[in-house]
Design an enzyme around this catalytic site. Structure first.
Site, PDB file in Angstrom:
ATOM      1  N   ASP A  62      -0.860  -8.749  -4.099  1.00  0.00           N
ATOM      2  CA  ASP A  62      -1.969  -8.213  -3.317  1.00  0.00           C
ATOM      3  C   ASP A  62      -2.933  -9.309  -2.892  1.00  0.00           C
ATOM      4  OD1 ASP A  62      -1.077  -5.633  -3.338  1.00  0.00           O
ATOM      5  OD2 ASP A  62      -2.476  -4.914  -4.853  1.00  0.00           O
ATOM      6  N   ASP A 106       5.427   1.906  -3.306  1.00  0.00           N
ATOM      7  CA  ASP A 106       4.412   1.294  -4.161  1.00  0.00           C
ATOM      8  C   ASP A 106       4.427   1.899  -5.563  1.00  0.00           C
ATOM      9  OD1 ASP A 106       2.351  -0.429  -4.801  1.00  0.00           O
ATOM     10  OD2 ASP A 106       1.049   0.208  -3.165  1.00  0.00           O
TER      11      ASP A 106
END
Length: 748
Positions: free
Chosen positions: A565, A503
């Site tokens: 997301d 990430d």
């Protein structure tokens, strides 16, 4: 071969005949008998340019459908307020000699001047394609690709430029990058570097690009190319949510399936700039490369600067044809993961279920619940690490990649062993464990930051601005690179971890210098290259708050990226359709989350969310199984079974956007296997409506002469490919919102 040409004499305008000099590669690269006109061609496309006989400047002639000859511009010298350089379609435009358009190359010399005067000196033709030192790039053998290298020299500054053109005939694609070598005795600085530069003729054009933000990535933007500059850039240090390093230019009449279009994709992850400028002549200059705000790259005597690669494809089958060229090229000649063509394991991610509040027992319990649903991969997301600063919230511990002893008292080994012993429901397969990491970041409250505050990106005494309670490590420093390689290696050595979610949750502020961004990218590539090469058994997934780094640069190293997301089923349709313009759906990750969706508050049916997620290469769940109803618990294994059955076609098939969510209440897409013997259709209804009736859904990519068995899992029908493509299907939709249909097609 290396050809050195003498200074040219004047020649009258005429057709430039082409003499093939690369017989082994099906004449993909040919050179005129004058030694100064060049063509990279396949049976479908041609890229052509020549050397101006007086100035030895490179002049662009054509990029598009195949042409047997190179035709010069018969308009002659155009008069106006500029010099001759102002009114040329230049191949490698510099600054300072009278070309007032945006340049591709801008160099500041040691005495402060910024004029460059590159002249043609010769060329090489090489089978195959060389790699780009320190940078991701496409690759291929001599049966796939051939490369033309054009040599230029600036006698005033002792700087040479080598332009690398490679043609992939099977994909109607040409790639380009360049190298600047300082042959002088003093430093120079590269201020601007656009890897791709082309001057297109005066034609009516529209530009298509992808814009957005967090949880709203890859929205399709189509606009007319008018006079003056228009374009977009990322100054976020990464390719970013805001703009993707891709654009296309198309005729106003070009659609998904018909009409000419050229696409341009930058194989790079840092700040970039795309510039499109229509000049007074109507010519359109297209530039794609590094953002000049984040460059100023010093080149010492004897050193070389290499620009990232740009891939361009041409299609006469509309935007869909362009996308399929990108997809096939990137799967076969950019991504190098062992998993690129493999069916991906269905997974459950721990974040929505447990967040930061967990221990080994609760994680093992969640892994067992995932296995009972049919998931064969369990991903332990954020919160598993940190000793002095345990990661119990997002302000602590980044940089300290050791297991939290309060959560995992015996380390990762026994924990992973417990998970690995869990059987997936109704199979003999064992669950595999994956981990979330964010190695490029550091928390101020961490052991790492206390030891090395100088390792974070910072500018003198300026504030070190926090975003998401974290700072960016400066991967331009080799000691930072080595630290990350070492700590991630130690994690992978400690237990049989089969998946890493990498990430990156913020942009870069307070860079120490403009060149710090590119240095950071080169460092990142070194780190990821080392780790992915050493651990090909690991399924690596990129993530940057979703799709902030969904780019071709990182696709070289890992086979998939978290697309957004935003896991709302409806929003994901827009995001995934847009992302598919340059990137294959096989590289996208999409999960089914709980409803109401935590971003949009929208409630959509489980089957709808699963169908949207099944359109991507990587499929999974972001929810707490303990909160599901019995009906959902019974349904999810069936959805996983369907997804696994069609995933090989999604991974390997050609993708057709049949109807876009921006334009239709009934968006649809399909994947067709390379052999045209199987296909899968995804169709959706956004809003229930009595009128108008849905239009017939005409399929694409099938064998028109073949018969196909069409099935939804409970019924079957037999139709020919010609019927399915020319008459289409009239789908029956329930009177409810957010409906989905998945159909499979098998050739007899």
């Amino acid at each position: 071969m290396r050809i050195q040409t003498p200074l040219a004499t004047n020649v009258v305008g005429s057709l430039f005949p082409l003499l093939a000099l690369c017989q082994d590669n099906a004449n993909w690269i040919s050179v005129g008998d004058d030694g100064r006109s060049f063509s990279l061609s396949s049976s479908n496309v041609s890229y052509q340019f020549h050397v101006d006989p007086l100035t030895l400047d490179l002049i662009h002639d054509h990029w598009g459908a195949y042409a047997a000859e190179t035709v010069p511009d018969f308009n002659g010298v155009v008069s106006g307020w500029g010099t001759a350089y102002t009114y040329r379609r230049r191949e490698f435009p510099d600054l300072g000699r009278g070309d007032f358009r945006v340049p591709a190359i801008h160099i500041q010399h040691s005495d402060g001047d910024t004029v460059s005067a590159f002249s043609y000196t010769g060329y090489d033709i090489n089978p195959g394609k060389p790699s780009l030192p320190g940078l991701p790039a496409t690759y291929g053998s001599e049966g796939d690709v051939s490369t033309l290298i054009i040599h230029l020299y600036d006698n005033y500054s002792d700087i040479s430029a080598d332009l690398y053109y490679s043609i992939f005939p099977r994909y109607n694609a040409v790639t380009r990058s360049f190298r600047i070598t300082n042959n002088g005795s003093r430093d120079v600085t590269v201020l601007r570097a656009s890897s791709w530069s082309i001057d297109m003729p005066n034609e009516e054009l529209e530009m298509i690009d992808l814009y957005g933000d967090w949880a709203a990535e890859a929205r399709i933007n189509r606009r007319s190319v008018t006079y003056g500059e228009q374009g977009f850039r990322s100054s976020a240090g990464y390719s970013s949510h805001f703009h993707n390093p891709f654009l296309a230019l198309a005729s106003p009449s070009t659609t998904e399936s018909f009409g000419p279009v050229t696409g341009y994709s930058l194989v790079y992850t840092g700040s970039f700039s795309a510039d499109v400028e229509r000049w007074s002549t109507g010519w359109v200059r297209v530039l794609l490369g590094l953002n000049p705000l984040h460059l100023s790259w010093p080149v010492a005597p004897g050193e070389v600067f290499t620009s990232p690669e740009v891939v361009s494809v041409y299609s006469e089958q509309g935007l869909g044809g362009m996308s399929r060229s990108f997809h096939s090229l990137y799967r076969n000649h950019l991504s190098r993961s062992n998993y690129t063509f493999e069916t991906r394991p269905p997974l459950l991610n721990s974040w929505e279920g447990l967040g930061f509040d967990f221990n080994q027992s609760s994680m093992v319990k969640l892994a067992k619940e995932a296995a009972d649903l049919g998931c064969s991969l369990f991903v332990n997301d954020d919160g598993w690490f940190g000793t002095d600063y345990p990661r119990n919230n997002d302000s602590l511990g980044l940089g300290d990649w050791t297991p939290d002893p309060a959560k995992f008292p015996d380390g990762l080994g026994p924990y992973v062993e417990q998970v690995d012993n869990i059987l997936v429901q109704n199979t003999s397969e064992h669950v595999k464990l994956g981990l979330w990491v964010e190695p490029e970041m550091v928390s101020p409250d961490s052991d790492l930051y206390k030891r090395h505050p100088e390792w974070c990106m910072h500018a003198g005494n300026h504030n070190r601005t926090l975003q998401r309670n974290q700072l960016v490590l400066n991967l331009g420093l080799q000691e930072v690179q080595d630290y990350i390689i070492t700590v991630i290696e130690s994690i992978l050595d400690s237990a049989p971890i089969k998946y890493i979610k990498w990430d990156n949750n913020r942009g870069i502020h307070e860079m120490s210098s403009p060149s710090a961004n590119h240095a950071n990218m080169l460092g990142l590539y070194r780190v990821i290259d080392n780790l992915t090469t050493a651990h090909p058994e690991v399924l690596w997934e990129g993530c940057a708050s979703g799709g902030a780094r969904f780019d071709a640069g990182l696709l070289h190293y890992w086979p998939q990226s978290w697309t957004s997301d935003d896991t709302d089923g409806l929003e994901r349709l827009y995001i995934q359709f847009g992302t598919s313009y340059p990137y294959p759906p096989s590289a996208m990750g999409c999960h089914v989350s709980a409803v109401p969706n935590h971003q949009t508050g929208r409630t959509t049916p489980l089957a709808f969310r699963a169908a949207v997620a099944s359109m991507c290469g990587s499929f999974g769940f972001e929810l707490d199984p303990s909160t599901l109803t019995q009906e959902e618990l019974d349904t999810i294994p069936k959805l996983i079974s369907t997804q696994q059955r069609i995933n090989p076609t999604v991974i390997n098939g050609d993708f057709y956007r049949l109807a876009l969510p921006d334009q239709s209440n009934w968006p649809a897409a399909m994947f067709v296997s390379p052999e045209h013997d199987s296909a899968v259709l995804f169709a959706f209804q956004i809003r229930s409506a009595l009128k108008p009736l849905p239009p017939p859904l005409k399929l694409q990519g099938l064998d028109p002469d073949a018969k196909y068995t069409v099935s939804n899992g409970t019924w079957e029908q037999n139709w020919s490919g010609s019927t399915l493509m020319n008459i289409g299907l009239s789908l029956s939709w329930p009177t409810s919102d957010y409906e989905s249909i998945i159909l499979t097609f098998d050739r007899h």
